[in-house]
Enzyme design. Structure first.
Site, PDB file in Angstrom:
ATOM      1  CB  SER A 257     -36.968 -27.564  -5.204  1.00  0.00           C
ATOM      2  OG  SER A 257     -37.014 -27.126  -6.549  1.00  0.00           O
ATOM      3  CE  LYS A 258     -32.546 -32.410  -2.810  1.00  0.00           C
ATOM      4  NZ  LYS A 258     -32.360 -33.624  -2.130  1.00  0.00           N
ATOM      5  NE  ARG A 259     -37.548 -31.675  -8.705  1.00  0.00           N
ATOM      6  CZ  ARG A 259     -38.633 -30.923  -8.654  1.00  0.00           C
ATOM      7  NH1 ARG A 259     -39.033 -30.276  -9.735  1.00  0.00           N
ATOM      8  NH2 ARG A 259     -39.322 -30.811  -7.552  1.00  0.00           N
ATOM      9  CE  LYS A 260     -38.950 -25.526 -11.246  1.00  0.00           C
ATOM     10  NZ  LYS A 260     -40.190 -25.739 -10.524  1.00  0.00           N
TER      11      LYS A 260
END
Ligand code: GLU
Length: 466
Positions: A257-260
């Site tokens: 995911s974008k966050r990680k």
């Protein structure tokens, strides 16, 4: 295997233009599809699934195609180059879907269903199954007679009729047989009230018409596959080979995911990762080389790869490993010329640097960098020194160094190193960190003597003046 020998291998990716760019997961799927087509002298196709108009992002298609090219993944048929099964944009194939949806209605595999709009402004989620079985609208009018009539009336959709109490087996080349109970499958909308197909109808019709032999896509589509299998059966079509690739995971095993992790492929290009290294890295997610090799070319990958050897367990996307691999490509795999070309592609302004000088700098830097971006960041302060503010003591020290450096008759690494070490470092007049600070405004960088030797006496001495 049988059908692979008899028919041409045709693979595809079918990205939706709904994001900023090509997702790294789609690049992975694209790579595997492309390699399969190359391996069996088949064709690799790009089809743009742009039927979800609410999520459509302007310019996304161009970006996706451009990104594939940047990673040297070339397709044989696609929206910009055409091909025998054009158009490759689903939004340009609406009449085809209407024709096939009508066939399903006529054969009793689909029906019109009334699906009134919810409160104004509320986005209708047609991808959700609708279970209500109304065949009359609020004013008592019964089902439209044709898809055209359905579109004019609005609020009606075509949905799939799912048989009760049946088993659907999905044969997956990577996962084996997966069994589904039709009672668990929702009645899928096939044509939305605006006349656009949903993914499910579009994908089945197009994969069939475009003669796709292998449907190789991410794991997240498995749950849709039994509905697709039912549609193939309803049409009386032979099934393609299905293979669902494992979904890529963050180091904590959650879905990438974008966050990680950076997910858009242009990030990797901008950070100076080499397309070859990224491809090599992606190849090893879910697959290992029969000789346990870690570094190999795409040709070698193509030769050794078998789809069935992909492991279905979600591989971890480890950026540290990619960075390490990129360093190996820079140091060991690429020839000088290839590296120089990669640098020019990465940043065309590097062409302004004299070729001989750049070559020398590459030699100095290449064992110390892991990305092309680092190369640029490391050489710039030596070529285009920034303004620095030195105090009196520092200035005196640099002046003294200039005097010593000027005396060097053969300007090479050894003599420069002697001067710096013997006169300044060993006599503790200055340490390396401080020297870097004075020269390039940061406390570390490329090895000084090597770099000075590379940039020449004149440029070096200039660095010592504020
Ligand atoms: N349009 C789907 C996507 O965005 C395609 C899935 C498939 O390959 O069937 O990934």
């Amino acid at each position: 295997i049988q059908s692979m020998i008899m028919n041409q291998v045709r693979t595809r990716i079918a990205p939706s233009p709904t994001g900023e760019d090509l997702h790294i997961g789609n690049l992975y799927t694209g790579l595997i599809n492309w390699v399969m087509a190359r391996k069996y002298e088949g064709k690799f196709i790009i089809r743009i699934e742009d039927t979800d108009r609410t999520r459509f992002v302007e310019g996304a298609t161009e970006k996706i195609l451009d990104s594939l090219k940047k990673f040297h993944i070339f397709y044989d048929e696609g929206p910009d180059i055409g091909g025998p099964y054009a158009p490759y944009y689903q939004s340009q194939r609406l009449s085809i879907y209407h024709e096939y949806a009508q066939k399903l209605i006529d054969s009793g595999h689909a029906e019109f269903a009334y699906y009134p709009k919810e409160g104004a402004g509320k986005k209708k989620d047609y991808t959700q199954a609708i279970e209500s079985s109304e065949s009359k609208d609020e004013s008592g009018q019964s089902s439209p007679k044709s898809i055209e009539e359905m579109i004019t009336r609005g609020d009606w959709v075509v949905r799939q009729i799912i048989p009760k109490n049946e088993k659907v087996i999905v044969h997956d080349l990577i996962r084996g047989d997966i069994e589904f109970d039709t009672n668990e499958l929702s009645k899928q909308v096939l044509i939305k009230s605006d006349g656009y197909p949903t993914y499910h109808l579009g994908v089945v019709v197009d994969d069939y018409l475009m003669k796709i032999s292998h449907i190789i896509r991410a794991e997240e589509w498995i749950s849709s596959t039994p509905k697709h299998v039912l549609l193939y059966k309803a049409f009386g079509w032979e099934l393609p080979i299905f293979a669902h690739l494992p979904i890529l995971r963050n180091p904590d095993r959650s879905k990438l995911s974008k966050r990680k992790n950076p997910v858009w492929v242009s990030w990797y290009i901008d950070e100076g990762y080499l397309p070859q290294a990224v491809v090599n890295f992606l190849a090893l997610l879910g697959w290992s080389h029969p000789e346990e090799k870690e570094i190999f070319s795409v040709d070698e990958f193509t030769a050794a790869f078998e789809l069935k050897d992909i492991k279905p367990i979600g591989p971890v996307f480890d950026l540290t490993k990619l960075t390490w691999m990129n360093g190996i490509y820079i140091r060991e795999v690429l020839s000088h010329e290839e590296l120089q070309n990669a640098l020019y592609v990465y940043d065309p302004t590097l062409k302004e640097i004299d070729g001989v000088l750049l070559k020398k700098l590459i030699e100095v830097a290449k064992t110390r960098i892991k990305t092309l971006k680092e190369f640029k960041l490391m050489i710039m302060p030596f070529l285009y020194p920034e303004e620095r503010h030195l105090d009196k003591e520092q200035k005196e020290l640099l002046d003294a160094m200039v005097m010593e450096l000027q005396k060097i008759s053969v300007w090479d690494q050894a003599s420069i190193s002697d001067v710096i070490l013997q006169n300044f470092i060993q006599t503790k007049r200055v340490n390396f960190k401080a020297l870097y600070m004075m020269l390039i405004n940061t406390d570390k960088g490329l090895p000084l003597a090597d770099t000075f030797a590379a940039i020449g006496k004149e440029k070096t001495l200039a660095l010592f003046h504020e």
